[in-house]
Design an enzyme around this catalytic site. Sequence first.
Site, short mmCIF file in Angstrom:
data_model
loop_
_atom_site.label_atom_id
_atom_site.label_comp_id
_atom_site.label_asym_id
_atom_site.label_seq_id
_atom_site.Cartn_x
_atom_site.Cartn_y
_atom_site.Cartn_z
N GLU A 154 -13.86 -8.80 -1.20
CA GLU A 154 -14.10 -7.38 -1.53
C GLU A 154 -14.64 -7.29 -2.94
O GLU A 154 -14.13 -7.96 -3.85
CB GLU A 154 -12.81 -6.54 -1.49
CG GLU A 154 -12.28 -6.24 -0.13
CD GLU A 154 -11.03 -5.35 -0.17
OE1 GLU A 154 -10.89 -4.51 -1.08
OE2 GLU A 154 -10.19 -5.53 0.74
N GLU A 185 -4.26 -8.77 -0.08
CA GLU A 185 -3.67 -8.30 -1.34
C GLU A 185 -2.16 -8.07 -1.24
O GLU A 185 -1.67 -6.96 -1.43
CB GLU A 185 -4.33 -7.00 -1.78
CG GLU A 185 -5.82 -7.11 -2.01
CD GLU A 185 -6.40 -5.86 -2.68
OE1 GLU A 185 -5.67 -4.87 -2.83
OE2 GLU A 185 -7.58 -5.90 -3.06
C1 BGP Z 1 -8.46 -2.82 -2.11
C2 BGP Z 1 -7.97 -2.73 -0.68
C3 BGP Z 1 -8.82 -1.91 0.22
C4 BGP Z 1 -9.58 -0.76 -0.43
C5 BGP Z 1 -10.09 -1.08 -1.82
C6 BGP Z 1 -10.64 0.08 -2.60
O1 BGP Z 1 -7.38 -2.94 -2.95
O2 BGP Z 1 -7.85 -4.00 -0.09
O3 BGP Z 1 -8.04 -1.53 1.31
O4 BGP Z 1 -8.99 0.43 -0.23
O5 BGP Z 1 -9.11 -1.71 -2.60
O6 BGP Z 1 -9.62 0.73 -3.31
P1 BGP Z 1 -9.24 2.25 -3.11
O7 BGP Z 1 -9.34 2.50 -1.66
O8 BGP Z 1 -7.86 2.39 -3.60
O9 BGP Z 1 -10.23 3.02 -3.92
#
Ligand code: BGP
Length: 460
Positions: free
Chosen positions: A364, A166
């Site tokens: 993800e 990302e």
């Molecule tokens: C994505 C990232 C992850 C993870 C996930 C969940 O953007 O790649 O590292 O953290 O989001 O989001 P958050 O942790 O902000 O709730």
Amino acid sequence: MRVVFPEGFYFGSATSATQCEGGTEGDERGKNIWDLWYEEESFKFHGNIGPEITSSFYENYREDVRLMKETGHNSFRTSISWSRLFPQGRGEMNQKAADFYRSLFQELRDQGIEPFVNLYHFDMPVAMQELGGWESRRVVDYYKEYARTCFELFGDLVSHWFTFNEPIVHVECGYLSGYHYPCKVDPKAAVLVAYHTALASALAVREYHSLNQGGKIGIVLNLTPAYPRSSHPEDEKAARIAELFQNKSFLDPAVKGTYDPELVEMIREQGLLPQAETEDLEIIRQNLVDFLGVNYYHPFRVCAKAHVPNPMAPFTPEYYFDIYDMPGKRMNPYRGWEIYPRGLYDIAINLRDNYGNIEWMVTENGMGVENEGRFKEDGIIQDDYRIEFYKEHLTWLHKGIQEGSRCVGYHVWTFIDCWSWLNAYKNRYGLVELDLETQKRTIKKSGYWYGELLKHNGFE
Ligand code: BGP
């Protein structure tokens, strides 16, 4: 109705080094910007919890790989921590880190779990940040050297690599909005950082291909499809522009080796275009990814701007569009993100039709929920909402595959509840629950469900 995926489909989960590893006394890892930021402003992190211990994966990985087996993994993505391997970002390598990663990747292989390894997940070494981080062209070269070392050290065990996770996030959060270190609000630096990151990715791709190790290298992008409020031409224009900044800014250089001329023109118009060397642009043009990772959580709803932007305010892409708050949208209230499973289908079709039907996978997808302990019955978190979330997304993904999109896998975020940047342990995403006090792991209902998913290569 049965939803069955193609033979050999990758099921698994993803995490990242900083979010799960923690460390031990004497592990000789160097600091990254999250360690530094936490030292400086711990109050910004939910519950004042920093990245020192997280989910103790560094110590527990063997036991955790066994849990992966129980929860339906035939593949798993994590990242290498640049500052663990090179405490100063370059120069002397930390042998303990090299041993740890080799042993982890070997363990995964021994258990029949394919490792997908990412080189950079928001975690700039402090020593590199001191040189200017992604604003510095030198740091781009140090990243290239670090990437090459990783391929040389682990290329016999790892045949699926990602250059970045990302990348738009460290651009926006680090240089426009203050949600990542160095918390600058500097649009010119943001554009330079984006460009240097695309260049660094292309250089890593070049290094990897030059070693002829026979595997594949890609990049993980958070593609958030932009949907217009209505079919009014100005709403549609807003969505097209949002798409340019949010998605095409990294998708085009990675997959096509080019930048969309309309995006370049807008950036030029804002006086933000960086000085690009012809040779560097050529590196981006020639070194395309072999496949793509896509993180998908929510859509992006936009509309035409209601007001003329403040000409004195620092530039953000929202200069060109407004965020549209659609009535009745289905929300995950804990994370504040809309739930829209069909988005995954739209991504599949976009990649099929506009990006040469490139091979890709979902790297993800997940649902963070606060205070999950309240759903515990008989010692197990009954996270039916998460199972539903996965089923709906998988159903739309499956439809995309049936219509010819070349998706080869689906990874959820995440395996064991992990540390989520500024949100720390507020929202839990895991297939496995983590007791923060004792570090005890307990499989959630979704973890058992995921085990069945792999067994049947689909669900009823
Ligand atoms: C994505 C990232 C992850 C993870 C996930 C969940 O953007 O790649 O590292 O953290 O989001 O989001 P958050 O942790 O902000 O709730």
